[in-house]
Design a protein around this motif. Structure first.
Motif, mmCIF file in Angstrom:
data_model
loop_
_atom_site.group_PDB
_atom_site.id
_atom_site.type_symbol
_atom_site.label_atom_id
_atom_site.label_comp_id
_atom_site.label_asym_id
_atom_site.label_seq_id
_atom_site.Cartn_x
_atom_site.Cartn_y
_atom_site.Cartn_z
ATOM 1 N N PRO A 38 -6.808 93.555 44.633
ATOM 2 C CA PRO A 38 -8.164 93.308 44.139
ATOM 3 C C PRO A 38 -9.260 93.498 45.180
ATOM 4 O O PRO A 38 -10.389 93.811 44.835
ATOM 5 N N GLN A 39 -8.932 93.344 46.452
ATOM 6 C CA GLN A 39 -9.953 93.476 47.499
ATOM 7 C C GLN A 39 -9.939 94.838 48.182
ATOM 8 O O GLN A 39 -10.724 95.070 49.091
ATOM 9 N N GLY A 40 -9.054 95.735 47.750
ATOM 10 C CA GLY A 40 -8.926 96.999 48.461
ATOM 11 C C GLY A 40 -8.951 98.229 47.581
ATOM 12 O O GLY A 40 -8.401 99.266 47.941
ATOM 13 N N MET A 41 -9.594 98.145 46.425
ATOM 14 C CA MET A 41 -9.602 99.279 45.507
ATOM 15 C C MET A 41 -10.680 100.295 45.897
ATOM 16 O O MET A 41 -11.812 99.920 46.194
ATOM 17 N N VAL A 42 -10.286 101.576 45.886
ATOM 18 C CA VAL A 42 -11.217 102.680 46.117
ATOM 19 C C VAL A 42 -10.929 103.768 45.092
ATOM 20 O O VAL A 42 -9.833 103.841 44.533
ATOM 21 N N THR A 43 -11.903 104.611 44.851
ATOM 22 C CA THR A 43 -11.701 105.737 43.941
ATOM 23 C C THR A 43 -12.653 106.872 44.299
ATOM 24 O O THR A 43 -13.634 106.677 45.011
ATOM 25 N N ILE A 44 -12.319 108.029 43.781
ATOM 26 C CA ILE A 44 -13.176 109.219 43.887
ATOM 27 C C ILE A 44 -13.563 109.610 42.467
ATOM 28 O O ILE A 44 -12.691 109.742 41.602
ATOM 29 N N LEU A 45 -14.841 109.780 42.216
ATOM 30 C CA LEU A 45 -15.324 110.198 40.900
ATOM 31 C C LEU A 45 -15.642 111.687 40.912
ATOM 32 O O LEU A 45 -16.105 112.221 41.923
ATOM 33 N N ARG A 46 -15.413 112.312 39.792
ATOM 34 C CA ARG A 46 -15.652 113.743 39.639
ATOM 35 C C ARG A 46 -16.630 113.951 38.500
ATOM 36 O O ARG A 46 -16.676 113.162 37.550
ATOM 37 N N ASP A 47 -17.399 115.015 38.561
ATOM 38 C CA ASP A 47 -18.285 115.349 37.456
ATOM 39 C C ASP A 47 -17.460 115.331 36.169
ATOM 40 O O ASP A 47 -16.422 115.991 36.089
ATOM 41 N N PRO A 48 -17.878 114.559 35.151
ATOM 42 C CA PRO A 48 -17.051 114.411 33.954
ATOM 43 C C PRO A 48 -16.814 115.714 33.193
ATOM 44 O O PRO A 48 -15.749 115.906 32.616
ATOM 45 N N VAL A 49 -17.783 116.599 33.190
ATOM 46 C CA VAL A 49 -17.582 117.886 32.498
ATOM 47 C C VAL A 49 -16.563 118.724 33.259
ATOM 48 O O VAL A 49 -15.647 119.298 32.659
ATOM 49 N N GLU A 50 -16.698 118.782 34.582
ATOM 50 C CA GLU A 50 -15.720 119.514 35.389
ATOM 51 C C GLU A 50 -14.325 118.927 35.204
ATOM 52 O O GLU A 50 -13.339 119.661 35.100
ATOM 53 N N ARG A 51 -14.231 117.620 35.173
ATOM 54 C CA ARG A 51 -12.935 116.965 34.997
ATOM 55 C C ARG A 51 -12.321 117.330 33.651
ATOM 56 O O ARG A 51 -11.147 117.673 33.559
ATOM 57 N N PHE A 52 -13.116 117.246 32.587
ATOM 58 C CA PHE A 52 -12.610 117.591 31.265
ATOM 59 C C PHE A 52 -12.142 119.046 31.227
ATOM 60 O O PHE A 52 -11.047 119.345 30.746
ATOM 61 N N LEU A 53 -12.970 119.959 31.727
ATOM 62 C CA LEU A 53 -12.609 121.377 31.702
ATOM 63 C C LEU A 53 -11.353 121.648 32.522
ATOM 64 O O LEU A 53 -10.503 122.453 32.124
ATOM 65 N N SER A 54 -11.226 120.985 33.649
ATOM 66 C CA SER A 54 -10.044 121.148 34.479
ATOM 67 C C SER A 54 -8.792 120.663 33.754
ATOM 68 O O SER A 54 -7.752 121.338 33.754
ATOM 69 N N GLU A 55 -8.876 119.500 33.126
ATOM 70 C CA GLU A 55 -7.720 118.977 32.402
ATOM 71 C C GLU A 55 -7.370 119.859 31.211
ATOM 72 O O GLU A 55 -6.193 120.113 30.941
ATOM 73 N N PHE A 56 -8.400 120.328 30.500
ATOM 74 C CA PHE A 56 -8.121 121.219 29.371
ATOM 75 C C PHE A 56 -7.446 122.495 29.861
ATOM 76 O O PHE A 56 -6.441 122.935 29.284
ATOM 77 N N ALA A 57 -7.974 123.092 30.921
ATOM 78 C CA ALA A 57 -7.398 124.334 31.447
ATOM 79 C C ALA A 57 -5.951 124.132 31.867
ATOM 80 O O ALA A 57 -5.085 124.970 31.581
#
Length: 191
Positions: A38-57
């Motif tokens: 709970p005290q050590g969470m990190v993340t990287i966010l990506r442009d949501p459109v780029e993410r969707f297109l990448s996953e679809f591809a």
């Protein structure tokens, strides 16, 4: 992708060098991460459109149809026939439209879904160990009512994001990694 570089290369190497644990190299949803660190969470966010297109591809081009059927991609077993149908379509534009519009698609609002937290799908063949081993498992695409509850869900996702130790964005990857290194107590020059 850059976020994969962070999750599968930088994070494991730096956590090991600094005697820190990490939950997984796979994408981890908020509740699972919170239970672990709970005290050590990190993340990287990506442009949501780029993410969707990448996953679809990736899904559409994956003619061997292996990766997206793994539990880590959060497709409920009831939706696997629909997913196979999308992959079999010859018209890529129509396939993408149907993929985007389906209420059974966990790719829609995926980053918000992960920030909100959800119950993972039931384990199946090709298990990535980010699934529910006992019980029916979740239905990630149906975890939230996006249209009806949009303002509340967005506010909660933002609250969860602000509760993290640090987060970055792929468009500012180097600066983001340096910020996270500082927050995690890592040597920024080696991150």
């Amino acid at each position: 992708p850059i976020s994969t570089t962070f999750g599968q290369k930088i994070l494991p190497e730096m956590a090991k060098a600094h005697f820190q644990a990490r939950l997984s190299t796979f994408h981890t949803e908020y509740r699972g991460a919170y239970e672990f660190a709970p005290q050590g969470m990190v993340t990287i966010l990506r442009d949501p459109v780029e993410r969707f297109l990448s996953e679809f591809a990736m899904m559409y081009a994956s003619r061997e149809k292996i990766n997206v059927f793994q539990d880590q991609w959060d497709f409920h077993e009831n939706d696997l026939p629909w997913l196979r149908e999308i992959q079999g379509m010859t018209n890529a534009t129509e396939a993408m439209r149907r993929y985007l519009k389906s209420p059974n698609n966990p790719t829609r609002n995926r980053q918000a879904l992960y920030l909100l937290g959800f119950e993972r799908v039931k384990c199946r063949k090709g298990c990535c160990k980010v699934c529910v081993k006992n019980g029916p498992g979740g239905y990630p695409a149906h975890a939230y009512h996006w249209e009806r509850d949009h303002p509340v869900l967005l506010a909660r996702a933002k609250d969860h994001l602000m509760s993290l130790l640090a987060f970055g964005v792929t468009d500012c990857f180097a600066d983001s990694v340096q910020l996270m290194a500082t927050r995690l107590g890592w040597d920024g020059a080696k991150a």
